[in-house]
Each structure stands twice: as C-alpha cells, then as structure tokens.
Design an enzyme around this catalytic site. Structure first.
Site, short mmCIF file in Angstrom:
data_model
loop_
_atom_site.label_atom_id
_atom_site.label_comp_id
_atom_site.label_asym_id
_atom_site.label_seq_id
_atom_site.Cartn_x
_atom_site.Cartn_y
_atom_site.Cartn_z
N CYS A 147 65.58 57.25 42.33
CA CYS A 147 65.54 56.31 41.21
C CYS A 147 65.21 54.93 41.73
O CYS A 147 65.05 54.73 42.94
CB CYS A 147 66.87 56.30 40.44
SG CYS A 147 68.22 55.46 41.29
N CYS A 152 67.01 53.34 44.68
CA CYS A 152 66.58 53.72 46.03
C CYS A 152 65.52 52.74 46.52
O CYS A 152 65.56 52.28 47.67
CB CYS A 152 66.02 55.14 46.03
SG CYS A 152 67.20 56.42 45.54
N ASP A 171 29.87 32.56 35.16
CA ASP A 171 28.74 31.97 35.85
C ASP A 171 27.46 32.54 35.22
O ASP A 171 27.51 33.53 34.49
CB ASP A 171 28.82 32.32 37.35
CG ASP A 171 27.65 31.76 38.13
OD1 ASP A 171 27.30 30.60 37.90
OD2 ASP A 171 27.09 32.52 38.94
N ASP A 191 29.69 35.64 41.25
CA ASP A 191 29.25 36.49 42.35
C ASP A 191 28.91 35.74 43.62
O ASP A 191 28.57 36.34 44.63
CB ASP A 191 28.02 37.30 41.91
CG ASP A 191 26.79 36.43 41.74
OD1 ASP A 191 26.96 35.23 41.44
OD2 ASP A 191 25.67 36.95 41.90
N ASP A 223 31.26 30.16 43.50
CA ASP A 223 32.23 30.53 42.47
C ASP A 223 33.64 30.71 43.02
O ASP A 223 34.60 30.81 42.26
CB ASP A 223 31.80 31.84 41.78
CG ASP A 223 30.44 31.71 41.11
OD1 ASP A 223 30.21 30.69 40.45
OD2 ASP A 223 29.63 32.64 41.25
#
Length: 781
Positions: free
Chosen positions: A41, A44, A466, A660, A664
């Site tokens: 559970c 643990c 962008d 990309d 950026d």
C-alpha cells in the site's frame, strides 16, 4: 546575462547558461531508478521515502506505489547505486536496479501472472464456511457449518500459514516506523481468531472430550457451542488477498504501457549471414552493424539504415501518427515500426536501450515513477491513516461494549473498522491515473518528462507558439533577394552567408546552407563563431573579415520602405562584412497542413493562443491573420519572450510554450509547461517539460486534452477514496457492516480506483475520432 553564447570550441556551447542552471544536474548529482517488489500500500512507499530521505547522500526520492518503482537523486561521491539498493532491502522490500538493458531483459518469471497457489488455498479453506453461510441463508441454520474444532483448524491454517505474507509485511512496516494496511488486517483477523479460540477453549468444563462433544452437536452456535467467528477472519483474509491479486495484475498489465512498448520488438529476427543466406536468430544476439531483414507484416527489431529494398512503415508507436512512411535505401528505421508493405534490408545502428524506442521506454518509466503534486495530499493522509484508524477501532470497541454490554458485538464493530479502512485506494488514486495518462500520451507521441509536467499541462489556459518550425514546416526556401553591393554576385553573398550559417541550427540557416549545396557552392572556413540570441550569428573569414548574418538591424542593413509583397510575408536574412551590408534574402516557409486545425482545436478548448516570433512584425501579423490568432508579437528576442510569459503568469494565467530552437529555451524554462517540437534542438528538448515526437501541431492539443483528462481522473479517484473511508468507517463503527462485508468493500475500493484509471486508456483525441469516422465512411462506401 550576456546575450552572446559560448563559441563552438566550448563543449558547453549547446546548453545556454540560464537554462542549464535551472534544469541540468550538477556533476555531484546522479539519478537511478529501482524496481521494488513487496509494496502492499501507499504506506510502504512512504516508508521507503522516509528511510532514504534520512540519508545525507540522497537529495530526492519519489516512490510510486502503482508503478512499483523508486526514482532517487543522490550524490555519487558519497554513495553508490548498490548502497541505495541495500538501504531499500533493509526496509523489508526487494529492490533491483532498473538501468540500461534491464527494461529489455526477458524473464521467465512474472509475479503478476504466476499461478496464485496461496490464493487458491485460501478459497479452498473458505469453501466450507461459504457452504455453512449458504445454509444459514436458506433456512438450515447452522447445520451446514463445520464443527467448531474444524473451524478452528481451518482458521489456524489460514491465519498462520496462508496469511504469512500479511505478517511479514506488517512487521516490516512497524520496524520501519510506519504502519501499512497489512497491520490493520493482521490486528483485525488475529483478534477474531484469538477471541473465537478463547470462547471455544473456555466453553463447558474445558476438557478436550467436552469440546469435541459440543463440536459434534452442530458446531457454531449449536447446543452449548460458543458463538465463534472463525469464518469472519478467513473471509477477510481471502477477500483482501483476492483484491491484492486483482490489483497487482491490473497494475502490471492493464496499466503498464511499458510492456506494450517492449512487445513491439520481435524475439527472433532474420539475420543475413556471410554467404548471403538468412537465418533466424535471437534478437539479443544481434550486434550493431549486422544486416537484418523485415518483411511485410513484421516489426523492425532495431534502429537502422535501409541498405536494400523498399516499403512503407508505420511509426505511430513513437510519433503518434498512423500515416505510413515510404522507406528506401538511405532512410532510417526505428525499432518497433510496422512494415505495412514491402521488404526492407537494413543495417543495425542501435539496439535495446540505445534505440529511439529504448529512449522512450526509459523516459516513460522515469515519468511514470515520478510523483504529481496532487499525490502529496494522499501521502500526508496515508502517513497518519493507520494510527487514526486503530484509535477509532479502540474507541468503537470501548463505546460499543459500554453501551451494549456485549463484548463480541463490540469486537466485531472494531474489527469491521480495521478492515474497512483502506489506505490503498488513497495511494493508488494518483499514480494509477498518472501511469494510464502517461501511456496514452506516449501512444499519441507526447513524452512528458515527469508527473508534474503532465499535471502542469492539464492546468494551462494559454499557449504561446513560436512561428518557424512550430506553426510552419520549418523548411523555408529563398523566394527573393536584394543586393546592396553590386560588385558581388548573388551566389557569392549566398556562399558567404551559408559558410557562417552552417554553424547555426535555425531553419533559416539550414535553408541557406541547403541552397548553397544545391548550387554546388563550397563552404569557406570560418573562425571565432558567436551566436547572438535573437539577432543572428557572426564569424570571421580569412581575407574577408567579420561576417554577420541575421536580422537587417544586426547586419546594419536598412531595406527600402516599399518592397515587393513577398518581403512583407517572408523572413529576412541580411548579410554584412565588417558592418558593411552586402544584401539580404527573403525566405518563405509554408504552414504545416494541420496547423489551422490545431489552432482551432486549442481555441475551441478555451485555450488562448498567442504567437511570439523573432521574425518581423509584418510576417508575424500575416501568419496570425491566416490562423485567426488575435495576439501576435514580432521581433521578440528570447529575453522578450520569457518576460512576456512571466507577465502573463503574473496576471494569473497558466502558460505553455511550444518551440523548437535554442532561442525558445528561456521562454520554455519560464513557462508552466513547455513542448519541444519534433526534431527540435537539444537545448529546446532539454528545457521542455514534454517532447512531441510527431511533426503535427495537433500533438499539443492532444497533450493538453490528455493531461486534463488525467487530472479529472485523479480528482475522481481521490474523491472515491476519501468518500469511501468517510462513509465506510462510520458505518462499520455503528455496526452496519460486518467484517466480511467490510473486507469485500475494502478490496472493491482499490479495484474501483484502478478501473476508473483504466478508462483513460480508452481516451481518444480529435485526430483519432476523425480517423475513426473516415475509416467508417470508407467501409460504408
């Protein structure tokens, strides 16, 4: 920070200083993932975190109960992965390093699919009690119930034999300083067994002959036989163990997207021998450089390069796009790709964990093992859950005994409280949904870095995009040019510009370099290369001087006010020598085919879309107008983008950034969530909270919708778990639930949370729905 990045001679050139300091690990910080067996559970998981967090050499620990993994950041100068593993093992669990090829290793043993002999034994022992209870329900009273001594024998075998794992887990939990749900089960069932045994042994004159005689008079409740409750303890253990078994199977199979990904690679492959023949060999025996063959209907086993044949491959497992791609000699192949048509001969370039699929499996494993912020609430509750429940059970026992004067009734009420309480449902609520959501996202070509990234993506209300390479294809072409220095030919200026731009990664730079190559213009040697963020790139060429390539302002070029229309809607790249302008090129880039659909989908979802670009305002306005984007900003430097995003956040917006390029990265690091486009720069992917593996902008819409669906699922799960305990515990305390019903309800609570999380695996995005409609129409025709 200085706007000029480090030169290419510096090994750290690919990582910007401001981004690197926020996201990269220092040399004294290492990461490892452990596969942990034996957790029952959330308590643990909390215990493991508590133990490891006490170690001074451990920086951060996140244990995922549903995924049965632990992500650990540690100081490699003070400890080793083996030592960390040993610390976990000392808490009573079994930890194994999950590194390298371990995720790809095939094992004969699967604990989730092992034949459940212990569970079968429990239900065999339970059958006599079920028969007896059926007799009670059909009017036969206790006639079908086994004799008391038989009940005692069966219950003892169950309690101290078949239920032994409960004791081991409970004891390990107590030794670790935290109590898990097995502690509640053990306390409850041992109390039932001990009380029933006490009643049986103290009945009559206490002699064995008397006990046996009373037992043969009809057993439980017959004649002078005591009112024992052995069947309650056996049923509780059987129901709880059944729930755990179902829970384990669901976690390891239905919620485990990693196994589905690993199954994409075949165990056997066709390998070309030295004489040209093909033999089937085990994939694990294949080496880089070997030549393999993939026929129609088969899967590509490794990453490689096509050296013969041709065919169409589907790489949707990595890109999320089901459109087949033509593969011919010289094209790359990805492990797991399905050959829909044709036959391919390819040379192995990477295998196992070194493939793109391997990278995805490791990324998904790390992400699923991380912890969302919503999980912290469940962790805090679980940490105090068991002590509170035990206290409520004791109060229930005392108050019920005082009010009714009946110790057996008080005991049953208290045991029901212990059994009905379930921290498992709380512990599973968040990680189960995260596992399912991560798997669905990966299926759509979205790789979230961690659970916090997925959580952040689900809360966004603004997306900043962008332009070049994000909204557009990223492959601009030269559509016009203007020369200031008439003594130079266009190709001469192009050759100079391409020689410098060959050291940049922007799509405009790539366009110039490719055009120069197509015109057979040799590139010149350049030195002292420096990239000026948001402006361009500069370098020295022997015999010429300082070359600047970038914006018109950067190259000290003033273009005429009235230029042809192409210049109004195209990007401008200007060139100068020693600050004397030579000329400029106009480069146009087409929008991606599905960009309008993606923008519309985001806006329909209530997302405010903003365009920010370093390009001139006229180009940005033109693109924004075509896409229906109301807010568009041009001539934005990387710092400008980051500042604008910070202003949006100050105004209360949750902002995501998609891009990309290197420029950026600062904006991505500033945003609440960020998406690196397919084939973006390493810096952009390093800064982003998610990578998009397909070229389609619809991946952003899919990522946002999947993240939202996951957050809704988490909140539903937490509601179910909390309301279950809030209603169940009082009902048990007031005697409306007996221990057997409580045990069944407890098992059902965890299963219901898992089943709700499984609904996410059937989640469909707009693209999938459109494809389903299209396929239906095609079949109808």
């Amino acid at each position: 920070m200085n706007d000029i990045t480090r030169t290419t001679n510096d090994k750290s050139y690919d990582v910007e200083t401001d981004v690197q300091s926020n996201t990269s690990l220092t040399p004294q910080r290492a990461h490892l993932q452990l596969a942990i067996d034996g957790m029952t559970c959330q308590a643990c998981a909390s215990r493991i975190e508590k133990v490891l967090n006490k170690k001074p050499s451990v920086y951060d620990v996140s244990v995922n109960f549903a995924g049965e993994t632990a992500n650990v950041d540690y100081d490699p100068t003070q400890t080793t992965p083996e030592q960390v593993t040993e610390w976990v093992n000392k808490t009573g669990f079994v930890a194994n390093l999950q590194v390298g090829e371990s995720l790809f290793e095939k094992t004969d043993k699967d604990t989730a699919t092992e034949y459940p002999w212990r569970l079968i034994g429990l239900w065999v022992c339970l059958i006599p009690f079920l028969v007896g209870m059926a007799g009670m329900l059909t009017g036969f009273g206790m006639a079908w119930m086994p004799a008391v001594w038989k009940q005692f024998l069966i219950a003892t075998i169950v309690q101290f034999g078949l239920a032994l794992p409960f004791y081991k887990s409970a004891w390990a939990s107590i030794r670790g300083g935290l109590a898990n749900m097995d502690v509640l089960v053990v306390i409850g069932t041992v109390t039932i067994w001990a009380y029933s045994t006490y009643l049986w042994l103290t009945h009559g004159d206490g002699t064995l002959n008397s006990l046996l005689q009373d037992a043969h008079m009809g057993g439980h409740g017959a004649g002078n036989s005591p009112a024992v409750y052995f069947e309650a303890g056996v049923m509780v253990i059987a129901f709880v163990r059944t729930g755990k078994y179902l829970e384990e199977r669901t976690k390891k199979h239905s919620l485990n997207s990693i196994d589905l990904l690993l199954s994409l690679t075949p165990d056997q492959v066709e390998q070309q021998q030295s004489n040209g023949d093909f033999h089937n060999v085990a994939l694990q025996d294949v080496q880089v450089g070997d030549i393999l063959r993939a026929k129609q209907g088969s899967r590509v086993a490794t990453d490689g390069m096509v050296i013969g044949g041709s065919g169409w491959c589907v790489e949707s497992h990595l890109t999320g796009e089901s459109v087949p791609l033509k593969k011919e000699e010289g094209d790359g192949l990805l492990a797991g790709a399905l050959v829909e048509n044709g036959s391919l001969l390819y040379r192995v370039s990477a295998k196992g964990s070194d493939t793109k699929l391997g990278d995805m499996v490791q990324a998904l494993s790390d992400a699923q093992g991380s912890k969302a912020n919503l999980a912290r609430l469940a962790d805090r509750v679980t940490a105090i859950f068991v002590p509170i429940v035990v206290t409520i059970a004791l109060v229930t026992f005392v108050v019920t005994w005082w009010l009714t004067g009946m110790v057996d009734t008080a005991l049953m009420h208290a045991v029901s409280v212990l059994v009905i309480a379930c921290p498992c449902a709380l512990g599973l609520a968040t990680p189960a949904a995260i596992m399912a959501g991560m798997g669905v996202a990966a299926r759509h070509g979205v790789w979230f870095k961690d659970a916090q990234s997925l959580e952040a993506a689900g809360d966004i209300d603004t997306v900043v995009l962008d332009k070049t390479g994000t909204l557009t294809i990223g492959k601009p072409t030269i559509v016009d040019h203007v020369m200031v220095d008439k003594s130079l030919a266009v190709d001469d200026v192009l050759q100079i510009a391409a020689s410098v731009e060959a050291h940049a990664s922007h799509p405009l730079a790539t366009a110039l370099v490719n055009t120069a190559k197509n015109r057979n213009l040799p590139l010149m040697n350049v030195t002292d290369i420096s990239v000026i963020k948001g402006a361009g790139i500069q370098a020295n060429i022997d015999g010429l001087g300082l070359i600047k390539v970038g914006t018109a302002e950067f190259a000290n070029l003033t273009l005429p006010k009235f230029m042809p229309k192409a210049w109004q809607v195209a990007s401008t790249v200007a060139v100068s020598i020693n600050d004397e302008p030579l000329g400029a090129f106009a480069l146009a880039d087409d929008l991606k085919a599905d960009t309008p659909q993606a923008i519309t989908a985001l806006q329909n979802a209530g997302i405010n879309v903003i365009l920010m670009s370093g390009d001139k305002q006229s180009v940005v306005d033109y693109v924004a107008g075509k896409l229906g984007i109301k807010a568009a900003y041009g001539k934005m430097s990387p710092r400008d983008k980051a500042s604008q995003i910070a202003k949006l956040q100050t105004a209360g917006h949750k902002v995501a950034m998609a891009g990309d390029g290197v420029n950026d990265a600062p904006a991505m690091a500033t945003a609440d969530a960020s998406f690196a486009m397919f084939e973006g720069t390493d810096v952009a992917q390093h800064s982003a909270s998610a990578r998009l593996m397909g070229e389609s902008l619809m991946h952003i819409d899919a990522a946002q919708k999947i993240a939202q669906a996951t957050l809704r699922n988490i909140k539903q799960n937490l509601f179910f778990a909390f309301i279950y305990n809030c209603i169940g515990i009082p009902l048990a305390a007031f005697g409306f639930l007996n221990p057997m019903i409580a045990a069944a309800a407890m098992a059902l609570s965890s299963i219901s949370v898992l089943m709700n999380a499984l609904r996410l695996t059937r989640f469909k995005t707009e693209i999938e729905l459109d494809n389903t409609v299209s396929n239906t129409n095609i079949k109808a025709e």
